[in-house]
Design an enzyme around this catalytic site. Structure first.
Site, mmCIF file in Angstrom:
data_model
loop_
_atom_site.group_PDB
_atom_site.id
_atom_site.type_symbol
_atom_site.label_atom_id
_atom_site.label_comp_id
_atom_site.label_asym_id
_atom_site.label_seq_id
_atom_site.Cartn_x
_atom_site.Cartn_y
_atom_site.Cartn_z
ATOM 1 N N GLU A 1 0.823 -1.208 0.000
ATOM 2 C CA GLU A 1 0.000 0.000 0.000
ATOM 3 C C GLU A 1 0.861 1.264 0.000
ATOM 4 O OE1 GLU A 1 -4.173 -1.247 1.952
ATOM 5 O OE2 GLU A 1 -2.551 -1.159 3.396
ATOM 6 N N CYS B 1 3.421 8.397 1.368
ATOM 7 C CA CYS B 1 3.915 7.447 2.366
ATOM 8 C C CYS B 1 4.210 6.126 1.657
ATOM 9 C CB CYS B 1 2.839 7.283 3.445
ATOM 10 S SG CYS B 1 3.285 6.116 4.720
ATOM 11 N N CYS C 1 5.871 -7.111 7.550
ATOM 12 C CA CYS C 1 6.952 -6.654 8.429
ATOM 13 C C CYS C 1 7.141 -7.686 9.524
ATOM 14 C CB CYS C 1 6.619 -5.299 9.049
ATOM 15 S SG CYS C 1 7.919 -4.687 10.158
ATOM 16 N N CYS D 1 5.452 -5.305 16.224
ATOM 17 C CA CYS D 1 4.959 -4.318 17.193
ATOM 18 C C CYS D 1 3.480 -4.601 17.476
ATOM 19 C CB CYS D 1 5.145 -2.900 16.670
ATOM 20 S SG CYS D 1 6.859 -2.555 16.249
ATOM 21 N N CYS E 1 0.445 -2.562 15.627
ATOM 22 C CA CYS E 1 0.531 -2.234 14.198
ATOM 23 C C CYS E 1 -0.072 -3.323 13.311
ATOM 24 C CB CYS E 1 2.000 -2.028 13.837
ATOM 25 S SG CYS E 1 2.276 -1.817 12.072
ATOM 26 N N GLY F 1 6.402 -2.086 6.402
ATOM 27 C CA GLY F 1 7.769 -2.588 6.474
ATOM 28 C C GLY F 1 8.715 -1.734 7.294
ATOM 29 N N SER G 1 10.502 5.407 16.027
ATOM 30 C CA SER G 1 9.252 5.062 16.708
ATOM 31 C C SER G 1 9.575 4.667 18.139
ATOM 32 C CB SER G 1 8.563 3.906 15.972
ATOM 33 O OG SER G 1 8.341 4.276 14.629
ATOM 34 N N LEU G 2 9.258 5.535 19.065
ATOM 35 C CA LEU G 2 9.670 5.319 20.463
ATOM 36 C C LEU G 2 8.536 4.684 21.277
ATOM 37 C CD1 LEU G 2 12.254 5.885 22.052
ATOM 38 C CD2 LEU G 2 11.258 8.061 22.771
ATOM 39 N N HIS G 3 7.435 5.381 21.411
ATOM 40 C CA HIS G 3 6.175 4.889 21.977
ATOM 41 C C HIS G 3 6.166 4.539 23.457
ATOM 42 C CE1 HIS G 3 4.962 5.038 17.883
ATOM 43 N NE2 HIS G 3 5.480 3.901 17.501
ATOM 44 N N ASN H 1 -4.043 4.698 16.357
ATOM 45 C CA ASN H 1 -5.077 4.315 15.390
ATOM 46 C C ASN H 1 -5.448 2.869 15.625
ATOM 47 O OD1 ASN H 1 -5.062 6.805 13.845
ATOM 48 N ND2 ASN H 1 -3.008 6.185 13.234
ATOM 49 N N CYS I 1 -1.341 5.846 10.128
ATOM 50 C CA CYS I 1 -0.194 5.101 10.655
ATOM 51 C C CYS I 1 -0.633 3.784 11.283
ATOM 52 C CB CYS I 1 0.482 5.895 11.764
ATOM 53 S SG CYS I 1 1.349 7.317 11.175
#
Ligand code: SAH
Ligand code: SF4
Length: 356
Positions: free
Chosen positions: A97, A115, A122, A126, A129, A174, A229-231, A305, A348
């Protein structure tokens, strides 16, 4: 070699110097290669016969030695905010995509951000995701990354004269740093002034936090933006959300980021997806601020999301604002990221590369 025939190069993934070398074999002068690069990368032609001034001899030679196949559009969805999501089938029928986001209503200042996907699926797993649920299928070739820009540009330009992609974010499906050579090659091609000419500072590569690859990227001294990407502000929590943290915990990751900043002089962007009751408390905001203190950092807060495989909830908008203010009060550059395309699962972490 397949059946005695050599494997064909994907011409959309070829640098100007590679085209020069190939066409030299056919006895062609360098200007010819420059012309062909322009047809492929600037005009985004989808067949050799569209290259009007290249001549039959060159077209025939290229058709024999290379391939030029547009991505196959399986489905396009358009969001109420103008975001478009493209589901493409690659030659081996893998699905990826690409998301086109529009910023700013004024036509002259219209900023189009694309994007890009870098892998099919992937493998990083995570927990929040959608792409992660697919597992790793394969890396994209440089030409398949470039093709996403060319085919979207071609499609939009047919309806919007002068359409151009201004910004690239390697934030689709990915983990880009696990496909670093193809990613770097695609950046060189897309930044080339005889092609799409996308400004190097308008290109962002996002990683889940692979420290050795961040250090490798630092050595390239490219003027791109690195997003991490910390989160989570602690190893304990990040271990649970992102398996990569068990391999490269926060101390190791931040050391790599420091190295990156030292080498490039650029700020690093940290992405932080806010999840209700998990990583959104005032205490965690303070921990995050302390973790990033003294670092040349931007923080993007993204209310999480949702998608079919995740049941996480967003904090209340007031909670998001409160978290933001706490970071800012500690002197951090932080913003809430404008969300695009949530209604078509284009935001995202919602890309699953599936036909519904
Ligand atoms: N693999 C890379 C780039 C692709 S993911 C990476 O992880 O950085 C793009 C961004 O979306 C990352 O910051 C990722 O952490 C974030 N993301 C993933 N799932 C999300 C979700 N459900 N809500 C909000 N952001 C999400
Ligand atoms: Fe992969 Fe990035 Fe999704 Fe993690 S957030 S699973 S690294 S695409």
């Amino acid at each position: 070699m397949v059946n005695g025939e050599s494997v064909k190069f994907d011409i959309r993934g070829m640098l100007p110097e590679e085209l020069r070398e190939l066409l030299h074999e056919a006895g062609e002068k360098p200007y010819r290669a420059a012309q062909v690069f322009g047809w492929i990368q600037d005009k985004a032609v989808q067949s050799f016969s569209e290259m009007k001034n290249a001549g039959d001899k060159v077209s025939d030679f290229l058709a024999k030695r290379t391939q030029l196949q547009p991505l196959k559009l399986v489905r396009e969805r358009i969001s109420s905010d103008g975001t478009r999501k493209y589901l493409w089938a690659l030659q081996d029928k893998s699905l990826i995509e690409t998301v086109l986001m529009r910023h700013g209503g004024d036509k002259t200042r219209n900023r189009n951000t694309l994007c890009l996907s870098t892998q099919v699926g992937c493998g990083m797993g995570c927990s929040f995701c959608a792409t992660g649920t697919l597992g790793f299928i394969r890396n994209l070739e440089a030409g398949e990354i470039v093709a996403q820009v060319l085919d979207v540009t071609r499609q939009r330009a047919a309806e919007e004269e002068g359409f151009k992609v201004h910004n690239l974010v390697y934030m689709g499906m990915g983990e880009p740093l696990l496909n670093l050579s193809a990613v770097l090659k695609s950046i060189k091609i897309l930044n080339n002034s005889a092609g799409q000419n996308i400004g190097i500072r308008r290109i962002t590569v996002s990683t889940c936090g692979l420290a050795p690859q961040i250090e490798q990227l630092a050595e390239e001294e490219l003027d791109i933006v690195l997003a991490v990407s910390l989160h989570a502000p602690t190893n304990d929590l990040r271990d649970r959300m992102m398996p990569v943290n068990r391999r490269y915990p926060l101390e190791r990751l931040l050391a790599a980021c420091r190295r990156y900043i030292e080498k490039t002089g650029r700020r690093v962007t940290f992405e932080y997806a806010l999840i209700k009751g998990l990583n959104d408390s005032p205490a965690q905001a303070k921990e995050l601020a302390a973790l990033l203190a003294g670092l040349k950092a931007n923080v993007n807060l993204i209310p999480i999301n949702t998608h079919a495989n995740n049941t996480f909830k967003r904090p209340h908008p007031a909670g998001v604002q409160g978290f933001l203010r706490l970071l800012q009060n500690q002197g951090l550059h932080a913003v809430i990221r404008e969300e695009k395309g949530g209604d078509i699962e284009a935001a995202c972490g919602q890309l699953a590369g599936k036909e519904r």
